[in-house]
Design a protein around this motif. Structure first.
Motif, PDB file in Angstrom:
ATOM      1  N   SER A   1       0.839  -1.194   0.000  1.00 39.01           N
ATOM      2  CA  SER A   1       0.000   0.000   0.000  1.00 39.01           C
ATOM      3  C   SER A   1       0.874   1.245   0.000  1.00 39.01           C
ATOM      4  CB  SER A   1      -0.947   0.003   1.191  1.00 39.01           C
ATOM      5  OG  SER A   1      -0.215  -0.004   2.397  1.00 39.01           O
ATOM      6  N   ARG A   2       2.034   1.166   0.632  1.00 42.40           N
ATOM      7  CA  ARG A   2       2.948   2.310   0.641  1.00 42.40           C
ATOM      8  C   ARG A   2       3.415   2.611  -0.776  1.00 42.40           C
ATOM      9  NH1 ARG A   2       9.023   2.556   2.511  1.00 42.40           N
ATOM     10  NH2 ARG A   2       9.320   4.777   2.316  1.00 42.40           N
ATOM     11  N   GLY A   3       3.751   1.585  -1.527  1.00 41.39           N
ATOM     12  CA  GLY A   3       4.193   1.766  -2.903  1.00 41.39           C
ATOM     13  C   GLY A   3       3.125   2.382  -3.770  1.00 41.39           C
ATOM     14  N   ARG A   4       1.888   1.953  -3.594  1.00 44.69           N
ATOM     15  CA  ARG A   4       0.791   2.499  -4.394  1.00 44.69           C
ATOM     16  C   ARG A   4       0.545   3.961  -4.052  1.00 44.69           C
ATOM     17  NH1 ARG A   4      -1.475  -2.701  -3.602  1.00 44.69           N
ATOM     18  NH2 ARG A   4      -2.638  -1.952  -1.810  1.00 44.69           N
ATOM     19  N   SER A   5       0.572   4.315  -2.788  1.00 42.31           N
ATOM     20  CA  SER A   5       0.303   5.702  -2.426  1.00 42.31           C
ATOM     21  C   SER A   5       1.442   6.608  -2.886  1.00 42.31           C
ATOM     22  CB  SER A   5       0.057   5.855  -0.929  1.00 42.31           C
ATOM     23  OG  SER A   5       1.203   5.543  -0.185  1.00 42.31           O
ATOM     24  N   GLN A   6       2.659   6.115  -2.851  1.00 44.16           N
ATOM     25  CA  GLN A   6       3.769   6.917  -3.365  1.00 44.16           C
ATOM     26  C   GLN A   6       3.618   7.109  -4.862  1.00 44.16           C
ATOM     27  OE1 GLN A   6       7.227   4.755  -2.044  1.00 44.16           O
ATOM     28  NE2 GLN A   6       7.514   6.090  -0.295  1.00 44.16           N
ATOM     29  N   ASP A   7       3.163   6.071  -5.547  1.00 43.33           N
ATOM     30  CA  ASP A   7       2.971   6.150  -6.988  1.00 43.33           C
ATOM     31  C   ASP A   7       1.875   7.160  -7.329  1.00 43.33           C
ATOM     32  OD1 ASP A   7       3.653   5.258  -9.616  1.00 43.33           O
ATOM     33  OD2 ASP A   7       1.758   4.177  -9.658  1.00 43.33           O
ATOM     34  N   ARG A   8       0.801   7.175  -6.564  1.00 41.40           N
ATOM     35  CA  ARG A   8      -0.293   8.118  -6.825  1.00 41.40           C
ATOM     36  C   ARG A   8       0.116   9.549  -6.525  1.00 41.40           C
ATOM     37  NH1 ARG A   8      -3.794   3.892  -4.939  1.00 41.40           N
ATOM     38  NH2 ARG A   8      -3.567   4.605  -2.812  1.00 41.40           N
ATOM     39  N   ALA A   9       1.158   9.733  -5.725  1.00 39.05           N
ATOM     40  CA  ALA A   9       1.614  11.076  -5.377  1.00 39.05           C
ATOM     41  C   ALA A   9       2.441  11.702  -6.494  1.00 39.05           C
ATOM     42  CB  ALA A   9       2.425  11.031  -4.082  1.00 39.05           C
ATOM     43  N   ARG A  10       2.685  10.967  -7.565  1.00 38.42           N
ATOM     44  CA  ARG A  10       3.519  11.435  -8.664  1.00 38.42           C
ATOM     45  C   ARG A  10       2.739  11.428  -9.972  1.00 38.42           C
ATOM     46  NH1 ARG A  10       6.915  12.908  -5.445  1.00 38.42           N
ATOM     47  NH2 ARG A  10       8.276  11.569  -4.270  1.00 38.42           N
ATOM     48  N   VAL A  11       3.143  12.316 -10.878  1.00 37.14           N
ATOM     49  CA  VAL A  11       2.601  12.326 -12.235  1.00 37.14           C
ATOM     50  C   VAL A  11       3.753  11.960 -13.155  1.00 37.14           C
ATOM     51  CG1 VAL A  11       1.548  13.702 -14.067  1.00 37.14           C
ATOM     52  CG2 VAL A  11       0.974  14.165 -11.688  1.00 37.14           C
ATOM     53  N   ALA A  12       3.658  10.836 -13.827  1.00 39.61           N
ATOM     54  CA  ALA A  12       4.704  10.414 -14.752  1.00 39.61           C
ATOM     55  C   ALA A  12       4.489  11.135 -16.075  1.00 39.61           C
ATOM     56  CB  ALA A  12       4.674   8.903 -14.936  1.00 39.61           C
ATOM     57  N   GLY A  13       5.259  12.191 -16.309  1.00 38.07           N
ATOM     58  CA  GLY A  13       5.094  13.006 -17.507  1.00 38.07           C
ATOM     59  C   GLY A  13       5.303  12.240 -18.801  1.00 38.07           C
ATOM     60  N   GLY A  14       6.062  11.149 -18.753  1.00 34.78           N
ATOM     61  CA  GLY A  14       6.312  10.357 -19.942  1.00 34.78           C
ATOM     62  C   GLY A  14       5.263   9.284 -20.184  1.00 34.78           C
TER      63      GLY A  14
ATOM     64  N   VAL B   1       7.571  22.142 -12.530  1.00 35.31           N
ATOM     65  CA  VAL B   1       7.518  21.986 -11.076  1.00 35.31           C
ATOM     66  C   VAL B   1       7.927  20.597 -10.588  1.00 35.31           C
ATOM     67  CG1 VAL B   1       5.743  23.752 -10.816  1.00 35.31           C
ATOM     68  CG2 VAL B   1       5.055  21.365 -11.013  1.00 35.31           C
ATOM     69  N   GLY B   2       8.190  19.669 -11.504  1.00 33.79           N
ATOM     70  CA  GLY B   2       8.535  18.310 -11.100  1.00 33.79           C
ATOM     71  C   GLY B   2       7.309  17.420 -11.160  1.00 33.79           C
ATOM     72  N   ASN B   3       7.461  16.183 -10.691  1.00 34.72           N
ATOM     73  CA  ASN B   3       6.373  15.218 -10.865  1.00 34.72           C
ATOM     74  C   ASN B   3       5.493  15.027  -9.633  1.00 34.72           C
ATOM     75  OD1 ASN B   3       8.173  13.790  -9.312  1.00 34.72           O
ATOM     76  ND2 ASN B   3       8.138  11.962 -10.558  1.00 34.72           N
ATOM     77  N   SER B   4       5.608  15.891  -8.655  1.00 37.30           N
ATOM     78  CA  SER B   4       4.729  15.826  -7.490  1.00 37.30           C
ATOM     79  C   SER B   4       3.312  16.198  -7.910  1.00 37.30           C
ATOM     80  CB  SER B   4       5.208  16.792  -6.401  1.00 37.30           C
ATOM     81  OG  SER B   4       4.200  16.994  -5.440  1.00 37.30           O
ATOM     82  N   ARG B   5       2.364  15.295  -7.686  1.00 36.39           N
ATOM     83  CA  ARG B   5       0.979  15.534  -8.107  1.00 36.39           C
ATOM     84  C   ARG B   5       0.424  16.793  -7.442  1.00 36.39           C
ATOM     85  NH1 ARG B   5      -2.130  12.283 -10.955  1.00 36.39           N
ATOM     86  NH2 ARG B   5      -0.862  10.472 -10.528  1.00 36.39           N
ATOM     87  N   LYS B   6       0.737  17.011  -6.158  1.00 38.39           N
ATOM     88  CA  LYS B   6       0.233  18.204  -5.463  1.00 38.39           C
ATOM     89  C   LYS B   6       0.740  19.484  -6.115  1.00 38.39           C
ATOM     90  CE  LYS B   6      -0.478  16.330  -0.856  1.00 38.39           C
ATOM     91  NZ  LYS B   6      -0.096  16.379   0.548  1.00 38.39           N
ATOM     92  N   LYS B   7       2.029  19.508  -6.461  1.00 37.30           N
ATOM     93  CA  LYS B   7       2.597  20.707  -7.089  1.00 37.30           C
ATOM     94  C   LYS B   7       2.024  20.927  -8.477  1.00 37.30           C
ATOM     95  CE  LYS B   7       7.023  20.759  -4.676  1.00 37.30           C
ATOM     96  NZ  LYS B   7       8.474  20.632  -4.818  1.00 37.30           N
ATOM     97  N   VAL B   8       1.868  19.847  -9.241  1.00 39.95           N
ATOM     98  CA  VAL B   8       1.303  19.958 -10.585  1.00 39.95           C
ATOM     99  C   VAL B   8      -0.122  20.479 -10.507  1.00 39.95           C
ATOM    100  CG1 VAL B   8       0.556  18.638 -12.622  1.00 39.95           C
ATOM    101  CG2 VAL B   8       2.802  18.187 -11.612  1.00 39.95           C
ATOM    102  N   GLU B   9      -0.934  19.907  -9.630  1.00 43.80           N
ATOM    103  CA  GLU B   9      -2.327  20.338  -9.508  1.00 43.80           C
ATOM    104  C   GLU B   9      -2.409  21.779  -9.018  1.00 43.80           C
ATOM    105  OE1 GLU B   9      -4.150  17.331  -7.103  1.00 43.80           O
ATOM    106  OE2 GLU B   9      -4.238  15.915  -8.775  1.00 43.80           O
TER     107      GLU B   9
END
Length: 58
Positions: free
Chosen positions: A5-18, A44-52
């Protein structure tokens, strides 16, 4: 290898631009073109919070 679950939540916290499906999802969610999402990830990088946050300001 099982995904934790930790891996999934970390993955959701990122936006893979590629990754087209991730860019498309975020673009649809924010109501902006895919190119704008890709540009924002570069800025801004791939942090979903920063992108949003950046997309919400526009």
């Amino acid at each position: 290898m099982a995904t934790t679950s930790r891996g999934r939540s970390q993955d959701r916290a990122r936006v893979a631009g590629g990754q087209d499906h991730e860019v498309k999802y975020e673009a649809k969610r924010e109501g902006v073109p895919k190119s704008e999402v890709k540009e924002t990830v570069k800025e801004v990088g791939n942090s979903r919070k920063k992108v949003e946050a950046k997309l919400d300001k526009k």
